[in-house]
Design a protein around this motif. Sequence first.
Motif, mmCIF file in Angstrom:
data_model
loop_
_atom_site.group_PDB
_atom_site.id
_atom_site.type_symbol
_atom_site.label_atom_id
_atom_site.label_comp_id
_atom_site.label_asym_id
_atom_site.label_seq_id
_atom_site.Cartn_x
_atom_site.Cartn_y
_atom_site.Cartn_z
ATOM 1 N N LEU A 37 0.858 -1.177 0.000
ATOM 2 C CA LEU A 37 0.000 0.000 0.000
ATOM 3 C C LEU A 37 0.894 1.225 0.000
ATOM 4 O O LEU A 37 1.763 1.373 0.863
ATOM 5 C CB LEU A 37 -0.904 0.009 1.234
ATOM 6 N N GLU A 38 0.711 2.087 -0.984
ATOM 7 C CA GLU A 38 1.569 3.258 -1.151
ATOM 8 C C GLU A 38 0.711 4.513 -1.243
ATOM 9 O O GLU A 38 -0.240 4.568 -2.023
ATOM 10 C CB GLU A 38 2.381 3.094 -2.436
ATOM 11 N N ARG A 39 1.013 5.502 -0.444
ATOM 12 C CA ARG A 39 0.319 6.792 -0.532
ATOM 13 C C ARG A 39 0.842 7.511 -1.764
ATOM 14 O O ARG A 39 2.049 7.654 -1.948
ATOM 15 C CB ARG A 39 0.592 7.599 0.735
ATOM 16 N N THR A 40 -0.062 7.952 -2.633
ATOM 17 C CA THR A 40 0.350 8.628 -3.863
ATOM 18 C C THR A 40 0.073 10.125 -3.840
ATOM 19 O O THR A 40 0.636 10.860 -4.640
ATOM 20 C CB THR A 40 -0.352 8.003 -5.087
ATOM 21 N N ALA A 41 -0.801 10.576 -2.956
ATOM 22 C CA ALA A 41 -1.076 12.006 -2.813
ATOM 23 C C ALA A 41 -1.627 12.251 -1.413
ATOM 24 O O ALA A 41 -2.356 11.424 -0.871
ATOM 25 C CB ALA A 41 -2.084 12.473 -3.857
ATOM 26 N N ASP A 46 -1.858 17.821 -2.743
ATOM 27 C CA ASP A 46 -2.783 17.902 -3.873
ATOM 28 C C ASP A 46 -3.999 18.749 -3.489
ATOM 29 O O ASP A 46 -5.048 18.230 -3.143
ATOM 30 C CB ASP A 46 -3.211 16.494 -4.291
ATOM 31 N N VAL A 47 -3.836 20.049 -3.555
ATOM 32 C CA VAL A 47 -4.910 20.983 -3.210
ATOM 33 C C VAL A 47 -5.256 21.808 -4.449
ATOM 34 O O VAL A 47 -4.387 22.431 -5.058
ATOM 35 C CB VAL A 47 -4.493 21.925 -2.053
ATOM 36 N N ARG A 48 -6.545 21.807 -4.810
ATOM 37 C CA ARG A 48 -6.992 22.601 -5.959
ATOM 38 C C ARG A 48 -7.117 24.070 -5.574
ATOM 39 O O ARG A 48 -7.109 24.426 -4.388
ATOM 40 C CB ARG A 48 -8.341 22.086 -6.455
ATOM 41 N N ASP A 49 -7.281 24.921 -6.571
ATOM 42 C CA ASP A 49 -7.430 26.358 -6.331
ATOM 43 C C ASP A 49 -8.641 26.678 -5.460
ATOM 44 O O ASP A 49 -8.635 27.660 -4.722
ATOM 45 C CB ASP A 49 -7.539 27.121 -7.659
ATOM 46 N N ASP A 50 -9.695 25.842 -5.547
ATOM 47 C CA ASP A 50 -10.899 26.101 -4.748
ATOM 48 C C ASP A 50 -10.811 25.498 -3.340
ATOM 49 O O ASP A 50 -11.762 25.526 -2.573
ATOM 50 C CB ASP A 50 -12.144 25.579 -5.462
ATOM 51 N N GLY A 51 -9.645 24.942 -2.975
ATOM 52 C CA GLY A 51 -9.439 24.410 -1.638
ATOM 53 C C GLY A 51 -9.719 22.924 -1.483
ATOM 54 O O GLY A 51 -9.407 22.336 -0.451
ATOM 55 N N LEU A 52 -10.322 22.296 -2.495
ATOM 56 C CA LEU A 52 -10.603 20.858 -2.420
ATOM 57 C C LEU A 52 -9.283 20.084 -2.491
ATOM 58 O O LEU A 52 -8.424 20.381 -3.304
ATOM 59 C CB LEU A 52 -11.510 20.429 -3.570
ATOM 60 N N SER A 53 -9.142 19.104 -1.596
ATOM 61 C CA SER A 53 -7.921 18.286 -1.611
ATOM 62 C C SER A 53 -8.306 16.817 -1.588
ATOM 63 O O SER A 53 -9.413 16.457 -1.214
ATOM 64 C CB SER A 53 -7.039 18.620 -0.405
ATOM 65 N N VAL A 54 -7.357 16.003 -1.985
ATOM 66 C CA VAL A 54 -7.583 14.557 -1.979
ATOM 67 C C VAL A 54 -6.390 13.854 -1.344
ATOM 68 O O VAL A 54 -5.281 14.359 -1.328
ATOM 69 C CB VAL A 54 -7.795 13.984 -3.405
ATOM 70 N N CYS A 55 -6.671 12.686 -0.825
ATOM 71 C CA CYS A 55 -5.634 11.774 -0.360
ATOM 72 C C CYS A 55 -5.827 10.511 -1.181
ATOM 73 O O CYS A 55 -6.941 10.011 -1.300
ATOM 74 C CB CYS A 55 -5.801 11.496 1.129
ATOM 75 N N SER A 56 -4.776 10.018 -1.778
ATOM 76 C CA SER A 56 -4.909 8.902 -2.701
ATOM 77 C C SER A 56 -3.852 7.854 -2.410
ATOM 78 O O SER A 56 -2.760 8.171 -1.948
ATOM 79 C CB SER A 56 -4.747 9.440 -4.116
ATOM 80 N N ASP A 57 -4.202 6.589 -2.672
ATOM 81 C CA ASP A 57 -3.299 5.476 -2.420
ATOM 82 C C ASP A 57 -3.267 4.546 -3.619
ATOM 83 O O ASP A 57 -4.180 4.529 -4.436
ATOM 84 C CB ASP A 57 -3.777 4.654 -1.213
ATOM 85 N N ARG A 58 -2.210 3.745 -3.680
ATOM 86 C CA ARG A 58 -2.100 2.688 -4.685
ATOM 87 C C ARG A 58 -1.968 1.364 -3.937
ATOM 88 O O ARG A 58 -1.098 1.195 -3.086
ATOM 89 C CB ARG A 58 -0.868 2.896 -5.565
#
Length: 92
Positions: A37-41, A46-58
Amino acid sequence: MMDSLLAAVDAGIRIIELGRPLDDAVPRSGWSPGFSLERTATHVEDVRDDGLSVCSDRLTMGTHVGTHIDALGHVACSGELHGSVKAASEAG
């Protein structure tokens, strides 16, 4: 689907959990890639201009990692599956 599952449990069907937690120690066949399991973001990276962010894994793992509930038809010895069924007669 959940309604039919709950109805079956209410009717007296017993559920036996065969799953295992997935981690670096989960059993695997020697030739099969293990669990990874690897964290990719991250929310910081990974934060968009509108403040939305994500956490992503592989997630990666071989097909012979963890619980093997199909073992009766999955493993052969001297060309035979469980019950003396010839492995060559079975697909897969």
